[in-house]
Design a protein around this motif. Sequence first.
Motif, PDB file in Angstrom:
ATOM      1  N   LEU A  17     144.376 -48.596-106.959  1.00  0.00           N
ATOM      2  CA  LEU A  17     143.020 -48.076-106.858  1.00  0.00           C
ATOM      3  C   LEU A  17     142.092 -49.198-106.426  1.00  0.00           C
ATOM      4  CD1 LEU A  17     140.945 -45.804-107.295  1.00  0.00           C
ATOM      5  CD2 LEU A  17     140.726 -46.578-109.652  1.00  0.00           C
ATOM      6  N   LEU A  18     141.307 -48.944-105.383  1.00  0.00           N
ATOM      7  CA  LEU A  18     140.364 -49.924-104.878  1.00  0.00           C
ATOM      8  C   LEU A  18     138.944 -49.410-105.119  1.00  0.00           C
ATOM      9  CD1 LEU A  18     140.118 -52.609-103.271  1.00  0.00           C
ATOM     10  CD2 LEU A  18     139.952 -51.226-101.212  1.00  0.00           C
ATOM     11  N   THR A  19     138.129 -50.216-105.789  1.00  0.00           N
ATOM     12  CA  THR A  19     136.726 -49.858-105.993  1.00  0.00           C
ATOM     13  C   THR A  19     135.861 -50.982-105.454  1.00  0.00           C
ATOM     14  OG1 THR A  19     136.531 -50.876-108.192  1.00  0.00           O
ATOM     15  CG2 THR A  19     137.350 -48.622-108.100  1.00  0.00           C
ATOM     16  N   MET A  20     134.637 -50.647-105.035  1.00  0.00           N
ATOM     17  CA  MET A  20     133.773 -51.672-104.468  1.00  0.00           C
ATOM     18  C   MET A  20     132.320 -51.402-104.794  1.00  0.00           C
ATOM     19  SD  MET A  20     133.322 -50.822-100.380  1.00  0.00           S
ATOM     20  CE  MET A  20     132.304 -52.277-100.228  1.00  0.00           C
ATOM     21  N   ALA A  21     131.516 -52.463-104.794  1.00  0.00           N
ATOM     22  CA  ALA A  21     130.069 -52.379-104.909  1.00  0.00           C
ATOM     23  C   ALA A  21     129.482 -53.431-103.989  1.00  0.00           C
ATOM     24  CB  ALA A  21     129.608 -52.616-106.349  1.00  0.00           C
ATOM     25  N   VAL A  22     128.560 -53.015-103.118  1.00  0.00           N
ATOM     26  CA  VAL A  22     127.969 -53.907-102.120  1.00  0.00           C
ATOM     27  C   VAL A  22     126.676 -54.501-102.662  1.00  0.00           C
ATOM     28  CG1 VAL A  22     127.019 -54.022 -99.771  1.00  0.00           C
ATOM     29  CG2 VAL A  22     128.992 -52.569-100.250  1.00  0.00           C
TER      30      VAL A  22
ATOM     31  N   THR B  95     142.752 -45.358-100.208  1.00  0.00           N
ATOM     32  CA  THR B  95     143.365 -46.255 -99.228  1.00  0.00           C
ATOM     33  C   THR B  95     144.791 -45.815 -98.884  1.00  0.00           C
ATOM     34  OG1 THR B  95     144.176 -47.723-100.983  1.00  0.00           O
ATOM     35  CG2 THR B  95     142.011 -48.214-100.048  1.00  0.00           C
ATOM     36  N   LYS B  96     145.348 -46.475 -97.871  1.00  0.00           N
ATOM     37  CA  LYS B  96     146.751 -46.307 -97.497  1.00  0.00           C
ATOM     38  C   LYS B  96     147.374 -47.690 -97.347  1.00  0.00           C
ATOM     39  CE  LYS B  96     147.719 -43.537 -94.098  1.00  0.00           C
ATOM     40  NZ  LYS B  96     147.693 -42.892 -92.764  1.00  0.00           N
ATOM     41  N   ASN B  97     148.600 -47.841 -97.855  1.00  0.00           N
ATOM     42  CA  ASN B  97     149.372 -49.073 -97.644  1.00  0.00           C
ATOM     43  C   ASN B  97     148.613 -50.321 -98.086  1.00  0.00           C
ATOM     44  OD1 ASN B  97     151.479 -47.536 -96.378  1.00  0.00           O
ATOM     45  ND2 ASN B  97     150.253 -47.501 -94.500  1.00  0.00           N
ATOM     46  N   ALA B  98     147.892 -50.229 -99.195  1.00  0.00           N
ATOM     47  CA  ALA B  98     147.107 -51.364 -99.672  1.00  0.00           C
ATOM     48  C   ALA B  98     148.008 -52.441-100.287  1.00  0.00           C
ATOM     49  CB  ALA B  98     146.078 -50.905-100.701  1.00  0.00           C
ATOM     50  N   THR B  99     147.734 -53.690 -99.938  1.00  0.00           N
ATOM     51  CA  THR B  99     148.450 -54.821-100.521  1.00  0.00           C
ATOM     52  C   THR B  99     147.455 -55.909-100.871  1.00  0.00           C
ATOM     53  OG1 THR B  99     148.848 -55.883 -98.374  1.00  0.00           O
ATOM     54  CG2 THR B  99     150.543 -54.368 -99.180  1.00  0.00           C
TER      55      THR B  99
ATOM     56  N   GLU C 280     144.491 -49.673 -95.186  1.00  0.00           N
ATOM     57  CA  GLU C 280     144.060 -48.702 -94.188  1.00  0.00           C
ATOM     58  C   GLU C 280     143.222 -47.625 -94.868  1.00  0.00           C
ATOM     59  OE1 GLU C 280     147.319 -47.219 -91.654  1.00  0.00           O
ATOM     60  OE2 GLU C 280     148.511 -48.842 -92.506  1.00  0.00           O
ATOM     61  N   ILE C 281     142.277 -47.066 -94.116  1.00  0.00           N
ATOM     62  CA  ILE C 281     141.448 -45.956 -94.583  1.00  0.00           C
ATOM     63  C   ILE C 281     141.403 -44.920 -93.471  1.00  0.00           C
ATOM     64  CG2 ILE C 281     139.133 -45.258 -95.320  1.00  0.00           C
ATOM     65  CD1 ILE C 281     138.692 -48.076 -96.340  1.00  0.00           C
ATOM     66  N   GLU C 282     141.540 -43.656 -93.828  1.00  0.00           N
ATOM     67  CA  GLU C 282     141.529 -42.602 -92.820  1.00  0.00           C
ATOM     68  C   GLU C 282     140.141 -42.452 -92.198  1.00  0.00           C
ATOM     69  OE1 GLU C 282     145.011 -39.656 -94.564  1.00  0.00           O
ATOM     70  OE2 GLU C 282     142.936 -39.382 -95.228  1.00  0.00           O
ATOM     71  N   VAL C 283     140.119 -42.214 -90.902  1.00  0.00           N
ATOM     72  CA  VAL C 283     138.865 -41.975 -90.182  1.00  0.00           C
ATOM     73  C   VAL C 283     138.441 -40.527 -90.408  1.00  0.00           C
ATOM     74  CG1 VAL C 283     137.779 -41.830 -87.906  1.00  0.00           C
ATOM     75  CG2 VAL C 283     139.359 -43.711 -88.423  1.00  0.00           C
ATOM     76  N   ALA C 284     137.280 -40.349 -91.043  1.00  0.00           N
ATOM     77  CA  ALA C 284     136.741 -39.009 -91.290  1.00  0.00           C
ATOM     78  C   ALA C 284     135.252 -39.143 -91.526  1.00  0.00           C
ATOM     79  CB  ALA C 284     137.431 -38.352 -92.489  1.00  0.00           C
TER      80      ALA C 284
ATOM     81  N   PHE D 259     140.645 -54.387-107.570  1.00  0.00           N
ATOM     82  CA  PHE D 259     141.928 -53.860-107.097  1.00  0.00           C
ATOM     83  C   PHE D 259     142.802 -53.637-108.327  1.00  0.00           C
ATOM     84  CE2 PHE D 259     146.248 -54.169-105.474  1.00  0.00           C
ATOM     85  CZ  PHE D 259     146.205 -53.577-104.225  1.00  0.00           C
ATOM     86  N   PHE D 260     142.975 -52.369-108.711  1.00  0.00           N
ATOM     87  CA  PHE D 260     143.768 -52.034-109.893  1.00  0.00           C
ATOM     88  C   PHE D 260     145.211 -51.779-109.478  1.00  0.00           C
ATOM     89  CE2 PHE D 260     139.454 -50.920-111.095  1.00  0.00           C
ATOM     90  CZ  PHE D 260     139.373 -51.347-112.415  1.00  0.00           C
ATOM     91  N   HIS D 261     146.123 -52.473-110.160  1.00  0.00           N
ATOM     92  CA  HIS D 261     147.537 -52.325-109.827  1.00  0.00           C
ATOM     93  C   HIS D 261     148.374 -52.914-110.958  1.00  0.00           C
ATOM     94  CE1 HIS D 261     151.232 -52.016-107.667  1.00  0.00           C
ATOM     95  NE2 HIS D 261     151.369 -53.306-107.459  1.00  0.00           N
ATOM     96  N   ALA D 262     149.431 -52.196-111.318  1.00  0.00           N
ATOM     97  CA  ALA D 262     150.402 -52.684-112.288  1.00  0.00           C
ATOM     98  C   ALA D 262     149.757 -53.099-113.604  1.00  0.00           C
ATOM     99  CB  ALA D 262     151.204 -53.853-111.693  1.00  0.00           C
ATOM    100  N   GLY D 263     148.779 -52.311-114.070  1.00  0.00           N
ATOM    101  CA  GLY D 263     148.153 -52.597-115.343  1.00  0.00           C
ATOM    102  C   GLY D 263     147.201 -53.762-115.331  1.00  0.00           C
ATOM    103  N   ARG D 264     146.747 -54.147-114.129  1.00  0.00           N
ATOM    104  CA  ARG D 264     145.856 -55.300-114.009  1.00  0.00           C
ATOM    105  C   ARG D 264     144.674 -54.965-113.099  1.00  0.00           C
ATOM    106  NH1 ARG D 264     151.118 -56.961-113.784  1.00  0.00           N
ATOM    107  NH2 ARG D 264     151.749 -58.667-115.169  1.00  0.00           N
ATOM    108  N   ASN D 265     143.572 -55.613-113.366  1.00  0.00           N
ATOM    109  CA  ASN D 265     142.408 -55.525-112.493  1.00  0.00           C
ATOM    110  C   ASN D 265     142.230 -56.878-111.814  1.00  0.00           C
ATOM    111  OD1 ASN D 265     139.977 -55.122-111.219  1.00  0.00           O
ATOM    112  ND2 ASN D 265     138.752 -55.135-113.085  1.00  0.00           N
ATOM    113  N   HIS D 266     142.332 -56.895-110.505  1.00  0.00           N
ATOM    114  CA  HIS D 266     142.186 -58.107-109.709  1.00  0.00           C
ATOM    115  C   HIS D 266     140.787 -58.089-109.087  1.00  0.00           C
ATOM    116  CE1 HIS D 266     146.310 -56.618-109.802  1.00  0.00           C
ATOM    117  NE2 HIS D 266     146.741 -57.862-109.732  1.00  0.00           N
ATOM    118  N   LYS D 267     139.987 -59.104-109.340  1.00  0.00           N
ATOM    119  CA  LYS D 267     138.590 -59.115-108.920  1.00  0.00           C
ATOM    120  C   LYS D 267     138.374 -60.023-107.709  1.00  0.00           C
ATOM    121  CE  LYS D 267     136.660 -58.147-113.504  1.00  0.00           C
ATOM    122  NZ  LYS D 267     135.599 -58.523-114.487  1.00  0.00           N
ATOM    123  N   LEU D 268     137.720 -59.479-106.681  1.00  0.00           N
ATOM    124  CA  LEU D 268     137.330 -60.233-105.495  1.00  0.00           C
ATOM    125  C   LEU D 268     135.804 -60.304-105.479  1.00  0.00           C
ATOM    126  CD1 LEU D 268     140.121 -58.718-104.746  1.00  0.00           C
ATOM    127  CD2 LEU D 268     139.506 -59.285-102.393  1.00  0.00           C
TER     128      LEU D 268
END
Length: 315
Positions: free
Chosen positions: A14-19, A44-48, A82-86, A133-142
């Motif tokens: 799961l990807l979340t953001m605030a500008v 998202t798609k194929n997020a790493t 990747e993010i779908e164009v819509a 960036f939430f993944h595998a029970g962790r929150n990774h902060k950028l």
Amino acid sequence: MSATFQKYKVKRLLLTMAVFASGQSLTVGEDYIAAGQTPVHIQTKNATLTLNVDTLDRELDDATLGYKPQMLVGQHFEISTEIEVAGAGTAGNAPVYGGMFKTAAFGETLNAGTDATYEQLDDDSWPDATFYFFHAGRNHKLLGAQANISWSLANGAVPTYTLTIKGIYGGVLAATMPTPSFNQITPVKVGSQYTTFMLDGTEYAMINYSCDQSMEVNYTDIPGYEGISIDDIKPEGSIEILAPEHGDFDPFALVTSEAQTFMPVSCVHGGTAGNIVTFSNPQIQILGVSYGEFEGKRTFILPYGGIGKNTVTVA
């Protein structure tokens, strides 16, 4: 005592953001989500995610052979996704991914009831963002994140944006996956029903159209400053169309002519108001010509450079 392994699927992300918002009591580069700004969930798609680390070899003299300890410095996160164009669902509203464009050096203009326009900037006025960036029970902060963006529309496929996001390492914490609230609109496929491609005012049968902003996104760590910056933008891409009659279009003449020829390009994708996305540039330069093949039909493959500024309009 043994560690407990985590039973998570690879796709559980799961990807979340605030500008950054200048009207609020925020400091550039801080954790905007922790500061109270409402985050947006991005589908998202194929997020790493990668932790990038620089190494310093101290090269100390001692009496032993073999590998020596390294100093690990300059840690920063990088997300590729990747993010779908819509569209946004309602003409004039910003799409859910609008903040992504802001952090990728695009200015946003909302025209009520009409469209949301994102135009390439070059005045260093774009904001940064906080990403979780939430993944595998962790929150990774950028923190202080900036992004490079590209887009690709291929015949018969769902069009996508590709983003490479760099951010200052803000820590990794054990965290429960939040319940996502995705508001993205279902895309439509690239094809004759939904897609129109024009080059220099003439419509052509398009096989592929792509553009990469080719931005130089740097992580810098020097005394008095740590941050992510966009230091150059050089849009480039590729066009593949069915080869028309020679008298109708001669790309070889464009490339071999000593006179520089610039032409507008546009690709309109979508069918109904609220889900139409237009990619345009007033001046591109064709940089070469090669032949391709699509279902037994001859095609032209045309790499190009973006001389003018790219604009993405969501209507």
